[in-house]
Design an enzyme around this catalytic site. Structure first.
Site, PDB file in Angstrom:
ATOM      1  N   CYS A 176       0.755  -1.253   0.000  1.00  0.00           N
ATOM      2  CA  CYS A 176       0.000   0.000   0.000  1.00  0.00           C
ATOM      3  C   CYS A 176       0.785   1.303   0.000  1.00  0.00           C
ATOM      4  CB  CYS A 176      -0.984  -0.008   1.158  1.00  0.00           C
ATOM      5  SG  CYS A 176      -2.203  -1.315   0.939  1.00  0.00           S
TER       6      CYS A 176
ATOM      7  N   LYS B 223       7.560  -7.249   6.403  1.00  0.00           N
ATOM      8  CA  LYS B 223       7.663  -6.960   7.831  1.00  0.00           C
ATOM      9  C   LYS B 223       7.385  -8.268   8.559  1.00  0.00           C
ATOM     10  CE  LYS B 223       4.079  -4.937   9.827  1.00  0.00           C
ATOM     11  NZ  LYS B 223       2.894  -4.106  10.163  1.00  0.00           N
TER      12      LYS B 223
HETATM   13  P1  NAD Z   1      -5.857  -8.560  -1.813  1.00  0.00           P
HETATM   14  O1  NAD Z   1      -5.293  -8.561  -3.174  1.00  0.00           O
HETATM   15  O2  NAD Z   1      -5.218  -9.396  -0.746  1.00  0.00           O
HETATM   16  O3  NAD Z   1      -7.398  -8.992  -1.854  1.00  0.00           O
HETATM   17  C1  NAD Z   1      -8.309  -8.521  -2.790  1.00  0.00           C
HETATM   18  C2  NAD Z   1      -9.212  -9.676  -3.211  1.00  0.00           C
HETATM   19  O4  NAD Z   1     -10.277  -9.155  -4.006  1.00  0.00           O
HETATM   20  C3  NAD Z   1      -8.522 -10.729  -4.083  1.00  0.00           C
HETATM   21  O5  NAD Z   1      -8.605 -11.991  -3.453  1.00  0.00           O
HETATM   22  C4  NAD Z   1      -9.288 -10.699  -5.412  1.00  0.00           C
HETATM   23  O6  NAD Z   1      -9.430 -11.962  -6.013  1.00  0.00           O
HETATM   24  C5  NAD Z   1     -10.631 -10.152  -4.968  1.00  0.00           C
HETATM   25  N1  NAD Z   1     -11.417  -9.528  -6.039  1.00  0.00           N
HETATM   26  C6  NAD Z   1     -11.035  -8.592  -6.934  1.00  0.00           C
HETATM   27  N2  NAD Z   1     -12.068  -8.228  -7.715  1.00  0.00           N
HETATM   28  C7  NAD Z   1     -13.144  -8.958  -7.320  1.00  0.00           C
HETATM   29  C8  NAD Z   1     -14.501  -9.028  -7.741  1.00  0.00           C
HETATM   30  N3  NAD Z   1     -14.965  -8.241  -8.711  1.00  0.00           N
HETATM   31  N4  NAD Z   1     -15.319  -9.913  -7.117  1.00  0.00           N
HETATM   32  C9  NAD Z   1     -14.850 -10.701  -6.116  1.00  0.00           C
HETATM   33  N5  NAD Z   1     -13.590 -10.668  -5.671  1.00  0.00           N
HETATM   34  C10 NAD Z   1     -12.735  -9.799  -6.255  1.00  0.00           C
HETATM   35  O7  NAD Z   1      -5.903  -7.033  -1.361  1.00  0.00           O
HETATM   36  P2  NAD Z   1      -5.861  -6.474   0.140  1.00  0.00           P
HETATM   37  O8  NAD Z   1      -4.463  -6.405   0.640  1.00  0.00           O
HETATM   38  O9  NAD Z   1      -6.890  -7.169   0.946  1.00  0.00           O
HETATM   39  O10 NAD Z   1      -6.303  -4.955  -0.109  1.00  0.00           O
HETATM   40  C11 NAD Z   1      -7.623  -4.641  -0.475  1.00  0.00           C
HETATM   41  C12 NAD Z   1      -7.799  -3.138  -0.404  1.00  0.00           C
HETATM   42  O11 NAD Z   1      -7.611  -2.692   0.956  1.00  0.00           O
HETATM   43  C13 NAD Z   1      -6.817  -2.326  -1.234  1.00  0.00           C
HETATM   44  O12 NAD Z   1      -7.462  -1.197  -1.743  1.00  0.00           O
HETATM   45  C14 NAD Z   1      -5.769  -1.897  -0.230  1.00  0.00           C
HETATM   46  O13 NAD Z   1      -5.150  -0.682  -0.600  1.00  0.00           O
HETATM   47  C15 NAD Z   1      -6.592  -1.680   1.010  1.00  0.00           C
HETATM   48  N6  NAD Z   1      -5.873  -1.863   2.276  1.00  0.00           N
HETATM   49  C16 NAD Z   1      -4.990  -2.888   2.416  1.00  0.00           C
HETATM   50  C17 NAD Z   1      -4.356  -3.085   3.638  1.00  0.00           C
HETATM   51  C18 NAD Z   1      -3.376  -4.212   3.839  1.00  0.00           C
HETATM   52  O14 NAD Z   1      -2.745  -4.236   4.884  1.00  0.00           O
HETATM   53  N7  NAD Z   1      -3.203  -5.132   2.915  1.00  0.00           N
HETATM   54  C19 NAD Z   1      -4.660  -2.252   4.722  1.00  0.00           C
HETATM   55  C20 NAD Z   1      -5.579  -1.229   4.545  1.00  0.00           C
HETATM   56  C21 NAD Z   1      -6.189  -1.048   3.317  1.00  0.00           C
HETATM   57  C1  UGA Z   2       0.398   0.311   6.514  1.00  0.00           C
HETATM   58  C2  UGA Z   2      -0.198   1.257   7.551  1.00  0.00           C
HETATM   59  O1  UGA Z   2       0.583   1.186   8.745  1.00  0.00           O
HETATM   60  C3  UGA Z   2      -1.656   0.891   7.864  1.00  0.00           C
HETATM   61  O2  UGA Z   2      -2.219   1.851   8.751  1.00  0.00           O
HETATM   62  C4  UGA Z   2      -2.451   0.883   6.549  1.00  0.00           C
HETATM   63  O3  UGA Z   2      -3.780   0.489   6.797  1.00  0.00           O
HETATM   64  C5  UGA Z   2      -1.810  -0.092   5.588  1.00  0.00           C
HETATM   65  O4  UGA Z   2      -0.425   0.312   5.353  1.00  0.00           O
HETATM   66  C6  UGA Z   2      -2.462  -0.093   4.236  1.00  0.00           C
HETATM   67  O5  UGA Z   2      -3.151   0.813   3.865  1.00  0.00           O
HETATM   68  O6  UGA Z   2      -2.185  -1.089   3.571  1.00  0.00           O
HETATM   69  P1  UGA Z   2       1.417  -2.132   6.559  1.00  0.00           P
HETATM   70  O7  UGA Z   2       1.913  -1.772   5.204  1.00  0.00           O
HETATM   71  O8  UGA Z   2       0.693  -3.403   6.729  1.00  0.00           O
HETATM   72  O9  UGA Z   2       0.423  -0.991   7.087  1.00  0.00           O
HETATM   73  O10 UGA Z   2       2.613  -2.160   7.602  1.00  0.00           O
HETATM   74  P2  UGA Z   2       3.480  -1.028   8.327  1.00  0.00           P
HETATM   75  O11 UGA Z   2       3.682  -1.431   9.722  1.00  0.00           O
HETATM   76  O12 UGA Z   2       2.950   0.321   8.096  1.00  0.00           O
HETATM   77  O13 UGA Z   2       4.872  -1.179   7.591  1.00  0.00           O
HETATM   78  C7  UGA Z   2       5.048  -0.805   6.237  1.00  0.00           C
HETATM   79  C8  UGA Z   2       6.522  -0.852   5.884  1.00  0.00           C
HETATM   80  O14 UGA Z   2       7.228   0.176   6.568  1.00  0.00           O
HETATM   81  C9  UGA Z   2       7.222  -2.168   6.297  1.00  0.00           C
HETATM   82  O15 UGA Z   2       8.089  -2.560   5.267  1.00  0.00           O
HETATM   83  C10 UGA Z   2       7.965  -1.807   7.549  1.00  0.00           C
HETATM   84  O16 UGA Z   2       9.115  -2.590   7.781  1.00  0.00           O
HETATM   85  C11 UGA Z   2       8.354  -0.356   7.255  1.00  0.00           C
HETATM   86  N1  UGA Z   2       8.600   0.410   8.492  1.00  0.00           N
HETATM   87  C12 UGA Z   2       7.579   0.659   9.353  1.00  0.00           C
HETATM   88  C13 UGA Z   2       9.867   0.884   8.750  1.00  0.00           C
HETATM   89  O17 UGA Z   2      10.815   0.673   7.947  1.00  0.00           O
HETATM   90  N2  UGA Z   2      10.077   1.613   9.886  1.00  0.00           N
HETATM   91  C14 UGA Z   2       9.082   1.885  10.770  1.00  0.00           C
HETATM   92  O18 UGA Z   2       9.355   2.562  11.785  1.00  0.00           O
HETATM   93  C15 UGA Z   2       7.805   1.391  10.497  1.00  0.00           C
END
Ligand code: NAD
Ligand code: UGA
Length: 482
Positions: free
Chosen positions: A291, A354
């Site tokens: 992200c 991480k």
């Molecule tokens: P992901 O790729 O792990 O999961 C998304 C899933 O959606 C996949 O399994 C895919 O097959 C499915 N999908 C896509 N289109 C579809 C459809 N039309 N119908 C049914 N299934 C469908 O992604 P994620 O990491 O869960 O992230 C999802 C969203 O949340 C992203 O926008 C990301 O930016 C946001 N987000 C992610 C994190 C994180 O830590 N990974 C944290 C906060 C927000």
């Molecule tokens: C991050 C945000 O922390 C979440 O709040 C957000 O929801 C998410 O992105 C998202 O939108 O996907 P995440 O990517 O899961 O979460 O993990 P983080 O703990 O933020 O770490 C991200 C990267 O930064 C890792 O590679 C980590 O090692 C690095 N990091 C983090 C550092 O190098 N130093 C730090 O002090 C903290």
């Protein structure tokens, strides 16, 4: 004047069936926590990916597609009681009172905005699925991270086919934004006890319903109600600020090295200032994860779109610095070996971006491994949770032989055994701070390695004084005292 507090006090939760489109790193843990806190509701996750759904349904909980501390316990407790995983999108959408869209929104690789803008095709296809199958009144919640004003796109898709047939004649929709702030590795903890939850929207009744759902386990004062666009932009902004903080501390780590300063001391010193705060000040090999990069790129795209070139350039530096940090580490390793790592066994400890996750998306280990392979190194890669096939996929390498030759020239093997990983290694490169790396018996391991034995620690895991006493040569990121 309208009294929001009084209005919310009268909440009666009328949601009974919840559907989540997208059973990934966000959908899976989020719905597991909702199901656990709302046992009388039916929570169904749907996904196009059959293998993923099969893994969520697998008896063997080690096969769950997402590794998160505490997740398998929640799945064990609630699966097939009020928590379901299915590929039957039609039925799940049609029966739902509320639908969370939690699909992937990666950076576009082609077309307008390629390399910066978010690809919304999965959000759009989810909206079309809802438009096709939903019935009655349905609340749609954007959980995915999206560019500002995406809710407008969803609304337009829904309204264009709202009453396009007799059977659709009585349907209504409300669109809300409620972005997710969980971090991987601590997802369950973050979901159970979030700093805050955002609900952006216009329809008071829909806001009230979602708020009352969250209030089953989240205190009301942590639920912030905003307009749709503030909610969407707050999510991008939070990630941009966090990513910027890491690039800032990483920039200072590089200045510590030639000046004799120590980044852990500098971090502690500045973090004690309550205006700065101590969190997110750990220097490392660069941020990874699915992200930060994509969301900052999206922010850059939006700024350029709205004619804010200087603002876009400001955020772009966060990305450039991150790329530079990864590359400077691999370069430094090669230079330590006088420019040649060809035929040297270099062991990478950690491949996930991480600890406590099996996610490798945008992991700095990928760039560093590829650069070392390009220089001819023989890599041995160890990670407690990432599988061999996953590493192979990330490195785009041939997985057919036991020792994989890379297209870049070097070779790599996978090991989940630390002793084998250390045997005959010339250097250990710590890239992820997994707990077990803090407990390594370095004295014993030093006997297995070739001499001189090098440790490159990018995550502040080792005590360099102790290691030097044992006979190691040690480089620690941001430590200029060495
Ligand atoms: P992901 O790729 O792990 O999961 C998304 C899933 O959606 C996949 O399994 C895919 O097959 C499915 N999908 C896509 N289109 C579809 C459809 N039309 N119908 C049914 N299934 C469908 O992604 P994620 O990491 O869960 O992230 C999802 C969203 O949340 C992203 O926008 C990301 O930016 C946001 N987000 C992610 C994190 C994180 O830590 N990974 C944290 C906060 C927000
Ligand atoms: C991050 C945000 O922390 C979440 O709040 C957000 O929801 C998410 O992105 C998202 O939108 O996907 P995440 O990517 O899961 O979460 O993990 P983080 O703990 O933020 O770490 C991200 C990267 O930064 C890792 O590679 C980590 O090692 C690095 N990091 C983090 C550092 O190098 N130093 C730090 O002090 C903290």
């Amino acid at each position: 004047m309208y009294n929001r507090k009084k209005f919310f006090n009268k909440i009666i939760l009328s949601l009974k069936k919840i559907c989540c489109i997208g059973a990934g790193y966000v959908g899976g843990p989020t719905m597991a926590v909702i199901a656990d806190n709302c046992p009388e509701m039916k929570v169904t996750l749907v996904d196009l990916n059959v293998e993923r759904i099969n893994n969520w349904n697998d008896e063997d909980l080690k096969k769950l597609p997402v590794y998160e501390p505490g997740l398998k316990e929640l799945i064990k407790k609630n699966r097939n009681k009020n928590l379901f995983f299915t590929t039957n999108i039609k039925d799940s959408v049609s029966e739902a009172d509320i639908i969370f869209i939690s699909v992937n929104t990666p950076t576009k690789t082609k077309g307008l905005g390629a390399g910066y803008a978010s690809d919304l095709k999965w959000v759009e296809s989810s909206a079309r699925t809802v438009a096709e199958y939903a019935s009655g009144h349905t609340i749609i919640v954007e959980k995915s991270t999206v560019p500002v004003r995406t809710a407008e796109l969803i609304k337009r898709i829904l309204s264009s086919c709202i009453n396009d047939s007799e059977k659709h004649a009585t349907r209504t929709f409300s669109v809300l934004s409620s972005p997710e702030f969980l971090a991987e590795g601590t997802a369950i903890k973050d979901l159970e006890n979030p700093d805050r939850v955002l609900i952006g929207g216009e329809d008071e009744n829909a806001i009230k319903q979602l708020s009352s759902l969250y209030q089953r386990w989240i205190p009301e004062n942590k639920i912030f109600i905003t307009n749709l666009w503030s909610s969407e932009l707050s999510k991008l902004t939070a990630n941009a600020f966090l990513a910027q903080r890491i690039s800032s501390i990483n920039a200072i780590s590089s200045l510590c090295e030639p000046t004799g300063a120590d980044i852990s001391e500098v971090s502690k010193a500045i973090g004690a200032d309550s205006r700065i705060g101590e969190k997110f000040l750990n220097a490392g090999p660069g941020f990874g994860g699915s992200c930060f990069q994509k969301d900052v790129l999206n922010m850059i795209y939006l700024c350029r779109y709205y004619g804010l070139a200087e603002v876009a350039d400001y955020w772009e530096q966060v990305i450039l610095l991150n790329e530079w940090q990864k590359k400077r580490i691999s370069k430094l390793i090669v230079e330590t070996f006088f420019g040649t790592v060809s035929s040297k066994k270099l062991t990478l400890l950690g491949f996930s971006f991480k600890p406590n996750t099996n996610d490798t998306r945008e992991s700095p280990a990928i760039t560093i491994a590829k650069e070392l392979l390009e220089n001819g190194a023989d890599l041995c890669i160890h990670d407690p949770q990432v599988s061999e096939s996953q590493i192979s996929k990330m490195l785009h390498l041939d997985n057919s032989n036991k020792t994989k030759k890379s297209i870049e020239g070097g070779s790599w093997i996978y090991s989940n055994n630390l002793e084998l990983a250390f045997r005959d290694a010339d250097a250990i490169i710590i890239l992820t701070e997994w707990e077990e790396y803090f407990n390594i018996n370095w004295q014993m391991m030093s006997l297995l390695m070739r001499r001189p034995s090098w440790i490159f620690d990018t995550r502040d895991v080792v005590d360099e004084a102790k290691l030097k006493d044992i006979g190691f040569r040690v480089w620690k990121l941001g430590n200029g005292r060495i």
